[in-house]
Design an enzyme around this catalytic site. Structure first.
Site, PDB file in Angstrom:
ATOM      1  N   ASP A   1       6.437  -5.832  10.429  1.00  0.00           N
ATOM      2  CA  ASP A   1       7.308  -6.125  11.985  1.00  0.00           C
ATOM      3  C   ASP A   1       8.285  -6.437  10.783  1.00  0.00           C
ATOM      4  OD1 ASP A   1       8.522  -7.491  14.340  1.00  0.00           O
ATOM      5  OD2 ASP A   1       8.473  -8.848  12.980  1.00  0.00           O
TER       6      ASP A   1
HETATM    7 MG   LIG Z   1       9.285 -10.997  14.090  1.00  0.00          MG
END
Ligand SMILES: [Mg+2]
Length: 215
Positions: free
Chosen positions: A11
Site C-alpha cells: 500500500d
Molecule cells: Mg494506507
C-alpha cells in the site's frame, strides 16, 4: 511464510510514504471549509484507504464533490511541505530489489496524485508495477486491485505478500489469497489491525525487513 516472497506488494499512504499529517489536515480543511464542522483526528482519517470520493460521501453525501474539490486543492498545494518518507523504507525497497524481488504498489489513490507524491519523494524507481484507482472498477477492500497487480507481475498469490496499514489492505490481500503483513506506523492503531487477523503485524521497519527475509 516459509521462503521469502518473490513479489512484495505495498500500500502507499501510511505504509511507504508518511502522508498521515498531509491527509489528516487535508480532510480537516475540507470538512471545516465546506461543512463548517470540526471533527476529531480519528474520525477524519477513519476511512483512509478507500477512494477519496467514498470517504467524502461518508462525511456528507450531498456535498461530496465540494468536499473533494476542497480536499484536493489544499492537498496538492501542501504536498511538498507535509509529505514525508518513513525512515528506512527507501533502503528496504532498494535491498529487496537488489535481492531479486519484484515490487508493486496497490493504492486507492488516482495516478496523477501518485505522480505528485513521487515528485516530492523519488521512490518510483523501486517499483515494477503501480496499480492506482483507474486500474480497476472495484477498489480495496475488494481483491481486484491486488489481483490486477499480480497479473501485471506475472505471479501467483502464493508467491506474494501484501504489506499495508489499513483494514482495507489486509482484507483485499487476504481475499486475493496473499500472505498479509500489517504495519502499525500508518493511519490505524494496532488493535484495529489485530482485529483483521493478518499473518503478521510489525511495528518498525527493521521488523518488516526481517519479516521479508532481509537482515
Ligand atoms: Mg494506507
Amino acid at each position: 511464510m516459509s521462503a521469502p516472497p518473490r513479489i512484495v506488494l505495498f500500500d502507499l499512504d501510511g505504509t511507504v510514504i508518511d502522508s498521515t499529517a498531509l491527509i489528516r489536515e487535508s480532510h480537516r480543511h475540507a470538512v471545516r471549509t465546506v461543512l463548517g464542522t470540526e471533527l476529531a483526528d480519528d474520525v477524519l482519517v477513519a476511512n483512509v484507504g478507500i477512494p477519496l470520493i467514498e470517504q467524502m460521501k461518508l462525511f456528507d453525501p450531498e456535498r461530496a464533490e465540494d468536499l473533494m474539490a476542497a480536499y484536493q486543492e489544499w492537498n496538492h498545494r501542501m504536498t511538498p511541505e507535509l509529505l514525508r518518507e518513513y525512515e528506512g523504507i527507501s533502503a528496504l525497497l532498494a535491498d529487496l530489489r537488489a535481492g531479486g524481488r519484484s515490487l508493486g504498489i496497490v493504492t486507492s489513490k488516482a495516478g496523477p496524485v501518485v505522480e505528485l507524491a513521487w515528485s516530492v519523494l523519488p521512490l518510483a524507481q523501486h517499483f515494477d508495477v503501480v496499480v492506482s484507482s483507474e486500474a480497476t472498477d472495484r477498489h480495496k477492500p475488494h481483491p481486484d486491485p491486488v489481483r490486477h497487480a499480480l497479473i501485471e507481475h506475472g505471479g501467483r498469490p502464493d508467491e506474494a505478500v501484501l504489506v499495508g496499514d489499513s483494514p482495507f489492505d489486509l482484507r483485499a490481500g487476504r481475499a486475493a489469497g496473499l500472505t498479509t503483513i500489517a504495519v502499525t506506523w500508518g493511519f490505524f492503531p494496532r488493535p484495529v489491525l489485530e482485529r483483521e487477523r493478518p499473518d503478521m503485524i510489525v511495528d518498525t521497519v527493521p521488523e518488516l525487513r526481517a519479516a521479508l527475509g532481509l537482515s
